[in-house]
Design an enzyme around this catalytic site. Structure first.
Site: not given
Ligand code: PEP
Ligand code: MG
Length: 586
Positions: A199, A342, A443, A467, A514
């Site tokens: 992140h 989200r 995910e 994920d 995403c």
């Molecule tokens: C992902 O897991 O691809 C996602 C978009 O969520 P995050 O990166 O915030 O876990």
């Molecule tokens: Mg994720």
């Protein structure tokens, strides 16, 4: 000390956020890990002693690896400095005393080591000799190294640092650090640890901060105020560059800007493939202030608004009213366009504060109380958010998206909470949208395999590859040591993506992606070939992706993708990827 003399050094890591920065370094001091005492049952004591000794061994190996990488020209003092640390690891004060504590107090190794560190530091402090003070710092450095290996945890650091206009070097940065530093005007970030889909890296990209992560053991080669060049595309950091090198990188930086400028012409162009298929191209948003960028690149809405960043760098979580205002701000910035909010995805690598829910209480936080699991347990955290989203949905086309769904029971619980919140709002006479579209992130591999079951009960799906890849191949997304195995093209990942897209098609609901894979132009054609029709990417990547979409022929991609899905060999797979991307300048 390390780095004496103007010697050009190239440090190699992983490019996490494109862009070039030239500036002076600010070294973030290593902090001490926050170690807690744990009492052990008697039968576990000897295993804890072994764990401690293994950590000492691992620390020794790390230091020896650093020593091997010292350039010949660097001078003997650097090797001597590392030898001192190696000797300390051998010293009974650090190797035997903690073992005695573990056995006598029946405590965890981290606590035993902390007790010993405190005792040693107190002795040095009492001496007031400048030389011995240096030795005290060495003790701290060595103990930190072992503690990090013992916990693999991350420390918290929230104090304000003088990072304005400088390139920050840290062992690791949390997403909260990243946001803080951006506010303080940091130029670029370089870290010893961390992966490109962490992140922190995602935030760095979205905040347009060039970043290189995974620069193992580079601390001895950098000093405060030294000039470095950060090349976030190649994952390289150049220390002490000469005038020619600086000039070269300045030219490169302006070329990159020109390329970005040329892409801006695509802002108003529709995202349609060369054979006429329309694609929905939306943006990911981390902070409400990011929506400005969303407008600048002409995104068709927000496909992922990561609300957890609203909860960071503060003592008290935002209440319903504050959330309502923030969500309205995002929705208002793209009038009439859909905004997918989200619900909270706290936990794992996104911690707000160690004292609140979501703190790392397990050794495996990515598999722990994270995202929807945390929300269902801490409903006082979840309900104000659900209410705020329902209220904003009454005013604009807002959708609600649930992260980390793994079971239908979780979904049933979420839907019940949404219903309850709706009833409460109705009783209070507040406007809300009872028919808000509700979707889920796919995910977790279990959810992908069962995507048909989820698709029947939801209004949309969105594939979170960050994920999904982590959990499918068992690769920690923040661990740069295993980053080489983090492969979006792994057949298992591609099959799960395909299963999800097909499940959506069958149920007649849209499926988006995403995760970071959607924003990487190397995969755009493959994803089109798999049938993906909705992409949500960080705004900085959006025009690049639109360019590729407009230059692609879906019919051809389908055929090549079908071949790729049948092949088991990596070489054939790579050849097919090359063939797909043949006409692109990536
Ligand atoms: C992902 O897991 O691809 C996602 C978009 O969520 P995050 O990166 O915030 O876990
Ligand atoms: Mg994720």
């Amino acid at each position: 000390m390390p780095g004496t003399g103007p010697m050009l050094l190239a440090l190699h890591g992983i490019g996490a956020s494109k862009g070039i920065a030239i500036g002076k370094v600010y070294m973030v001091e290593r902090g001490h890990l926050d170690v807690q005492e744990k009492r052990l049952p008697k039968p576990r004591v000897e295993a804890e002693v072994r764990r401690f000794r293994n950590a000492l061994g691992a620390a020794r190996k790390e230091l020896e690896a650093v020593k091997d990488r010292i350039p010949e020209e660097a001078g003997p003092e650097i090797a001597a400095f590392i030898d001192t640390h190696l000797l300390m690891l051998e010293d009974a004060a650090l190797s035997s005393e903690p073992v005695r504590h573990i056995r006598e107090l029946r405590c965890n190794a981290g606590w035993a080591l902390k007790l010993q560190r405190d005792a040693l530091v107190a002795v040095f402090d009492a001496m007031e000799d400048p030389y011995l003070r240096t030795r005290r710092d060495d003790v701290n450095h060595v103990v930190d190294r072992v503690q990090r290996i013992l916990t693999s945890g991350r420390r918290r650091r929230t104090q304000v640092m003088p990072v304005k206009g400088r390139i920050v070097f840290a062992d690791d940065l949390t997403p909260a650090d990243t946001v803080l530093m951006q506010h303080q005007g940091v130029l670029a970030m370089i870290t010893e640890y961390g992966g490109p889909t962490s992140h922190t890296a995602i935030l760095a990209r979205s905040l347009r901060i060039p970043a290189v992560v995974g620069l193992h053991d580079s601390r001895p080669y950098l000093r405060n105020d030294e000039t470095v060049i950060v090349d976030g595309r190649e994952g390289v950091v150049l220390v002490n560059p000469g005038r020619e090198t600086v000039r070269h990188y300045r030219r490169l930086a302006s070329q990159l800007e020109r390329k970005q400028g040329a892409l801006l012409k695509l802002k108003k162009a529709p995202a349609v493939t060369a054979d006429g298929e329309s694609v929905v191209l939306q943006a990911n948003v981390e902070l409400p202030s990011d929506v400005e960028l969303v407008g600048q690149v002409g995104a068709a809405g927000v496909g992922l608004y990561r609300t957890e960043f609203l909860f960071m760098n503060r003592e008290v979580p935002p209440d319903e009213e504050e959330q309502y205002a923030a969500y309205r701000q995002v929705a208002g910035a793209v009038p009439g366009a859909p905004v997918t909010i989200r619900t909270l995805d706290l936990g794992a690598d996104k911690q707000v504060d160690g004292s609140r829910p979501g703190a790392p209480t397990t050794s495996n936080p990515a598999l722990g109380l994270r995202a929807v699991r945390l929300c269902l347990k801490e409903q006082s955290l979840f309900k104000p958010q659900v209410r705020a989203i329902l209220r904003v949905a009454a005013e604009s086309p807002v959708r609600m998206m649930i992260p980390m769904l793994a079971t239908t029971q979780e979904l049933a619980q979420v839907l019940q909470i949404v219903k309850d919140c709706g009833r409460e709002l109705a009783a209070e006479g507040r406007a809300f949208d009872a028919r808000i579209p509700i979707g889920a992130m796919i995910e977790v591999p279990a959810a992908a395999v069962c995507a048909d079951i989820f698709a029947r009960r939801l209004d949309f799906l969105s594939i979170g590859t960050n994920d999904l890849i982590q959990y499918t191949i068992a690769i920690d997304r923040v661990d740069d040591e295993v980053n080489y195995l983090y492969d979006p093209l792994h057949p298992a990942v591609l099959r799960l993506i395909q299963i999800t897209i097909r499940a959506g098609q069958k149920a007649g609901i849209p499926v988006a992606m995403c995760g970071e894979m959607a924003g990487d132009s190397r995969y755009t054609r493959l994803l089109l070939g798999l049938g993906l029709k909705e992409f949500s990417v960080h705004p900085n990547a959006l025009l690049d992706i639109k360019h590729v979409i407009n230059e692609s022929h879906v019919g051809e991609m389908r055929k090549l993708t079908a071949r790729l899905m049948r092949t088991a060999k990596t070489v054939s797979r790579d050849a097919l990827m090359d063939e797909m991307n043949r006409t692109l300048d990536l």
